[in-house]
Design an enzyme around this catalytic site. Structure first.
Site, PDB file in Angstrom:
ATOM      1  N   ASP A  13      78.285 -56.155 -56.609  1.00  0.00           N
ATOM      2  CA  ASP A  13      78.646 -57.002 -56.831  1.00  0.00           C
ATOM      3  C   ASP A  13      80.348 -57.192 -57.239  1.00  0.00           C
ATOM      4  O   ASP A  13      81.044 -58.059 -56.894  1.00  0.00           O
ATOM      5  CB  ASP A  13      77.889 -58.099 -57.968  1.00  0.00           C
ATOM      6  CG  ASP A  13      76.494 -58.301 -57.775  1.00  0.00           C
ATOM      7  OD1 ASP A  13      76.054 -58.115 -56.545  1.00  0.00           O
ATOM      8  OD2 ASP A  13      75.777 -58.630 -58.643  1.00  0.00           O
ATOM      9  N   ARG A  93      78.553 -56.518 -74.178  1.00  0.00           N
ATOM     10  CA  ARG A  93      79.103 -57.617 -73.378  1.00  0.00           C
ATOM     11  C   ARG A  93      80.586 -57.945 -74.221  1.00  0.00           C
ATOM     12  O   ARG A  93      81.533 -58.239 -73.579  1.00  0.00           O
ATOM     13  CB  ARG A  93      78.585 -58.894 -73.048  1.00  0.00           C
ATOM     14  CG  ARG A  93      77.439 -58.553 -72.166  1.00  0.00           C
ATOM     15  CD  ARG A  93      77.611 -57.703 -70.940  1.00  0.00           C
ATOM     16  NE  ARG A  93      76.571 -57.231 -69.936  1.00  0.00           N
ATOM     17  CZ  ARG A  93      76.438 -56.349 -69.284  1.00  0.00           C
ATOM     18  NH1 ARG A  93      77.266 -55.370 -68.956  1.00  0.00           N
ATOM     19  NH2 ARG A  93      75.455 -56.413 -68.297  1.00  0.00           N
ATOM     20  N   ASP A 122      75.093 -63.090 -69.318  1.00  0.00           N
ATOM     21  CA  ASP A 122      76.485 -62.392 -69.562  1.00  0.00           C
ATOM     22  C   ASP A 122      77.550 -63.314 -69.181  1.00  0.00           C
ATOM     23  O   ASP A 122      78.514 -63.375 -69.645  1.00  0.00           O
ATOM     24  CB  ASP A 122      76.420 -61.252 -68.469  1.00  0.00           C
ATOM     25  CG  ASP A 122      75.417 -60.133 -69.004  1.00  0.00           C
ATOM     26  OD1 ASP A 122      75.162 -59.925 -70.031  1.00  0.00           O
ATOM     27  OD2 ASP A 122      75.141 -59.367 -68.315  1.00  0.00           O
ATOM     28  N   SER A 182      67.892 -53.755 -60.679  1.00  0.00           N
ATOM     29  CA  SER A 182      69.188 -53.755 -61.443  1.00  0.00           C
ATOM     30  C   SER A 182      69.148 -53.348 -62.795  1.00  0.00           C
ATOM     31  O   SER A 182      68.373 -53.735 -63.479  1.00  0.00           O
ATOM     32  CB  SER A 182      69.513 -55.360 -61.342  1.00  0.00           C
ATOM     33  OG  SER A 182      70.304 -55.720 -62.273  1.00  0.00           O
TER      34      SER A 182
HETATM   35  N1  ARG Z   1      68.124 -60.096 -70.470  1.00  0.00           N
HETATM   36  C1  ARG Z   1      69.021 -58.917 -70.926  1.00  0.00           C
HETATM   37  C2  ARG Z   1      70.205 -59.551 -71.571  1.00  0.00           C
HETATM   38  O1  ARG Z   1      70.368 -60.821 -71.393  1.00  0.00           O
HETATM   39  C3  ARG Z   1      69.275 -57.825 -70.235  1.00  0.00           C
HETATM   40  C4  ARG Z   1      70.022 -58.076 -68.978  1.00  0.00           C
HETATM   41  C5  ARG Z   1      70.594 -56.725 -68.286  1.00  0.00           C
HETATM   42  N2  ARG Z   1      70.857 -56.996 -66.871  1.00  0.00           N
HETATM   43  C6  ARG Z   1      70.475 -56.049 -65.871  1.00  0.00           C
HETATM   44  N3  ARG Z   1      71.234 -56.158 -64.821  1.00  0.00           N
HETATM   45  N4  ARG Z   1      69.417 -55.101 -65.919  1.00  0.00           N
HETATM   46  O2  ARG Z   1      70.727 -59.139 -72.609  1.00  0.00           O
END
Ligand code: ARG
Length: 406
Positions: A13, A93, A122, A182
């Site tokens: 991405d 993040r 995110d 992912s």
């Molecule tokens: N749902 C989780 C969060 O919002 C993890 C997201 C992680 N992303 C991934 N591509 N595995 O913190």
């Protein structure tokens, strides 16, 4: 000359975002920033290599120690959790965004770009930090905006389109076509999404796990480990003082070997979507278990009750990425005050996927052997008689009223 700072993981991405920044968004200078919060070294290397191939100015920031000390440790003190998830991706993040902000300020950038989609959490976490610290900079999210169609409309990128676009721009994508999952990794946890994994009724295949062994493959003998805490933060393993990074790495390896740390949640995302998520957080699960056990020993009953509300609120704010929110700071003032007494050791037994507290000790323990023991003479049991009589008094009065008509 216009400059954009791209938050760059090196994955498909964000790699696609590089040529897009030049060709579609018209930036003459693309600066990529990769923040090392403990993802595999190979990912960092790939990011650097791709940035080089695509001719960006690139910076890798090693933020591992900062991540543990400024983000994971506060999460331990707050028993950081959201619906059973130790908020591992969530707390990384703000730090990743912060590092992008630092670079942007340094070079006088005009804009940021990130690879978040419009569905996930995110985008909220990253943009909140950018807007708080540099309100005047533009923020571009090419994956959320979608692909520009010949008629000028936008349509979401499909994986195949991304791969084709990447290849057309000289981005090598070996194996990427059959990558199903992912994955997001940092020192606090690993989250696995994609394919059928989001479906509530799909049993996750064993192959998605890399940090934790399946129960059948764990050692037959349990591991006993003693974790020492100072102000609510882990500082020793079996009496040996370790740096935060070494401590987390050791617990990670040991707990993972014993199959500790798999978390499977039905997660309510910020936009209201319910999504099933799989995590492996061996270090986080172990250290959080130990920390809770120590708080249970040193805090009053009223403190524990109130702190669970504070922790829950803190966890939700951290999940949402509201890292600089005043309420979060207020909650932390309370949490930190209590942590002054969260000093001592907790002994754990890691075995066959479980992490069980088998002992705890503290100079601040609100435990008195003489009072609690069955053989105690100090505790005058006859005094309980009157106290027991008043127990549930109003409740009994209520029942007397209800029964009077009968
Ligand atoms: N749902 C989780 C969060 O919002 C993890 C997201 C992680 N992303 C991934 N591509 N595995 O913190």
């Amino acid at each position: 000359m216009s400059t954009v700072v791209l938050v760059y993981s090196g994955g498909l991405d964000t790699s696609v975002c590089i040529p897009l920044m030049r060709d579609e968004y018209g930036f003459s200078r693309v600066v990529t920033v990769t923040v090392d919060v403990g993802q595999p070294a190979e990912d960092i290397r790939q990011a650097e290599e791709r940035a080089h191939t695509l001719g960006t100015e690139h910076t890798t920031v090693d933020a591992k120690a900062e991540f543990i000390e400024q983000y994971c440790w506060p999460a331990v003190q707050a028993n950081g959790d959201y619906q059973g998830y130790p908020i591992s991706t969530a707390i990384a993040r703000p730090l990743i965004a912060l590092k992008a902000v630092e670079v942007a300020k340094q070079i006088g950038a005009d804009a940021y770009a990130h690879g978040c989609t419009g569905k996930g959490n995110d985008q909220f976490r990253i943009e909140y930090i950018m807007r708080t610290l540099t309100p005047d900079l533009a923020i571009i999210a090419p994956m959320r905006e979608g692909r520009k169609m010949p008629d000028g409309s936008r349509s979401p990128w499909t994986r195949t389109e991304e791969i084709d676009y990447a290849e057309a721009h000289g981005i090598s994508v070996p194996q990427t076509r059959d990558k199903i999952w992912s994955i997001d990794e940092n020192l606090w946890g690993r989250s696995i999404e994609g394919g059928h994994l989001e479906e509530p009724d799909y049993s996750p295949p064993e192959e998605i796990f890399q940090w934790t062994r399946g129960i059948a493959d764990t050692p037959a003998a349990p591991a006993n480990v003693e974790i020492g805490f100072e102000n609510g933060v882990p500082v020793t393993i079996n009496g040996e003082a370790l740096s935060p990074l070494d401590l987390v790495s050791r617990i990670h390896a040991l707990a993972g070997e014993h199959g500790v740390g798999r978390v499977d949640v039905m997660e309510d995302r910020m936009l209201g979507l319910k999504v099933r998520e799989n995590y492996e957080c061996p270090a986080a699960v172990t250290l959080l278990t130990a920390h809770r056990a120590l708080e249970a020993l040193v805090c009053t009953q009223a403190e524990l009750k109130f702190k669970s509300l504070v922790d829950r609120e803190w966890g939700e704010m951290a999940y949402k990425g509201l890292w600089y929110d005043p309420l979060k700071e207020d909650l932390e003032a309370f949490i930190l005050r209590i942590q002054e007494r969260v000093c001592g050791t907790v002994r754990l037994r890691l075995w066959r996927g479980s992490c069980i507290v088998v002992g705890r000790r503290s100079d601040w323990a609100l435990y008195n052997e003489d009072l609690a023991s069955f053989d105690s003479k100090t505790f005058d049991q006859s005094e309980s008689v009157g106290i027991v009589k008043t127990h549930g008094m109003q409740s009994r009065m209520y029942w007397a009223l209800r029964n009077r008509s009968k």
